[in-house]
Design a protein around this motif. Structure first.
Motif, mmCIF file in Angstrom:
data_model
loop_
_atom_site.group_PDB
_atom_site.id
_atom_site.type_symbol
_atom_site.label_atom_id
_atom_site.label_comp_id
_atom_site.label_asym_id
_atom_site.label_seq_id
_atom_site.Cartn_x
_atom_site.Cartn_y
_atom_site.Cartn_z
ATOM 1 N N TYR A 32 47.303 -5.096 1.272
ATOM 2 C CA TYR A 32 47.820 -6.268 1.977
ATOM 3 C C TYR A 32 46.710 -7.303 2.167
ATOM 4 O O TYR A 32 46.914 -8.486 1.974
ATOM 5 N N THR A 46 55.710 -16.306 6.724
ATOM 6 C CA THR A 46 57.130 -15.986 6.617
ATOM 7 C C THR A 46 57.354 -14.496 6.359
ATOM 8 O O THR A 46 58.282 -13.906 6.899
ATOM 9 N N GLY A 47 56.512 -13.884 5.551
ATOM 10 C CA GLY A 47 56.699 -12.475 5.202
ATOM 11 C C GLY A 47 55.968 -11.495 6.085
ATOM 12 O O GLY A 47 56.054 -10.282 5.878
ATOM 13 N N TRP A 49 56.331 -10.373 9.235
ATOM 14 C CA TRP A 49 57.099 -9.407 10.024
ATOM 15 C C TRP A 49 57.510 -8.197 9.199
ATOM 16 O O TRP A 49 57.340 -7.053 9.629
ATOM 17 N N ASP A 50 58.055 -8.431 8.010
ATOM 18 C CA ASP A 50 58.487 -7.312 7.161
ATOM 19 C C ASP A 50 57.313 -6.404 6.804
ATOM 20 O O ASP A 50 57.435 -5.178 6.831
ATOM 21 N N GLU A 51 56.187 -6.997 6.446
ATOM 22 C CA GLU A 51 55.020 -6.192 6.098
ATOM 23 C C GLU A 51 54.479 -5.451 7.318
ATOM 24 O O GLU A 51 54.107 -4.288 7.233
ATOM 25 N N LEU A 53 56.116 -4.465 9.945
ATOM 26 C CA LEU A 53 57.043 -3.393 10.264
ATOM 27 C C LEU A 53 56.853 -2.204 9.322
ATOM 28 O O LEU A 53 56.838 -1.054 9.758
ATOM 29 N N ASN A 54 56.678 -2.471 8.032
ATOM 30 C CA ASN A 54 56.480 -1.398 7.056
ATOM 31 C C ASN A 54 55.265 -0.539 7.385
ATOM 32 O O ASN A 54 55.347 0.683 7.389
ATOM 33 N N ASN A 109 49.075 -9.743 16.102
ATOM 34 C CA ASN A 109 50.271 -9.466 15.305
ATOM 35 C C ASN A 109 51.505 -10.093 15.946
ATOM 36 O O ASN A 109 52.348 -10.662 15.256
ATOM 37 N N ILE A 113 53.858 -12.791 14.310
ATOM 38 C CA ILE A 113 55.294 -12.544 14.154
ATOM 39 C C ILE A 113 56.100 -13.685 14.776
ATOM 40 O O ILE A 113 57.098 -14.134 14.224
#
Length: 160
Positions: A32, A46-47, A49-51, A53-54, A109, A113
């Protein structure tokens, strides 16, 4: 479960979970992290949050399992001072990493977010986050080293 089997299970939990946690942090840094530095700040924000969370769904359980393994391992060797010292190094490094995470990384974070930064601010935060993450990974890598040293010290003392 025999005392020896219990010891092996608890010690293995501490060593393997802490090593997996450190490996996860290293993976975040080199996968990452490298990609983040090359990504446009608006696309990255934009991306995020998804990363987040993963990797949070993987890292958080490993962190908690590490705590359990360390707690029970220290308890087993509490009266064995040389071994206890090694376990306590692992525990204090774990605590330092947790405080570092709760004090800096989690708030950052959350702000990322919530999209609280402009693109320029997000770029600066991203670079600082990654630089400090190097320190966090180094601390995390030291935890399984000290845990393994404690296991080996215990084995050495009982083999003699």
């Amino acid at each position: 479960m025999t005392p020896d089997t219990y010891r092996k299970a608890v010690n293995m939990t501490a060593v393997v979970a802490s090593a997996a946690f450190a490996g996860g942090g290293l993976l975040i840094l080199v996968s990452y992290g490298i990609r983040w530095l090359g990504t446009d700040p608006l696309v990255w924000r934009t991306g995020f949050w998804d990363e987040f969370l993963n990797f949070a769904l993987t890292i958080i359980p490993l962190n908690l399992i590490t705590l359990v393994g360390l707690f029970f391992s220290v308890r087993l060797d509490w009266k064995n001072l040389p071994v206890r010292r090694l376990w306590m190094w692992a525990v204090w490094l774990y605590v330092a990493n947790t405080v570092f995470t709760l004090g800096y990384f989690i708030p950052q974070n959350i702000l990322l977010i919530w999209d609280s930064y402009t693109a320029a601010e997000a770029s600066s935060v991203r670079a600082t986050w990654l630089a400090l993450h190097v320190i966090r990974v180094a601390i995390a890598l030291a935890v399984p080293v000290f845990a393994l040293l404690a296991v080996l010290k215990h084995a050495e003392r009982h083999a003699a």
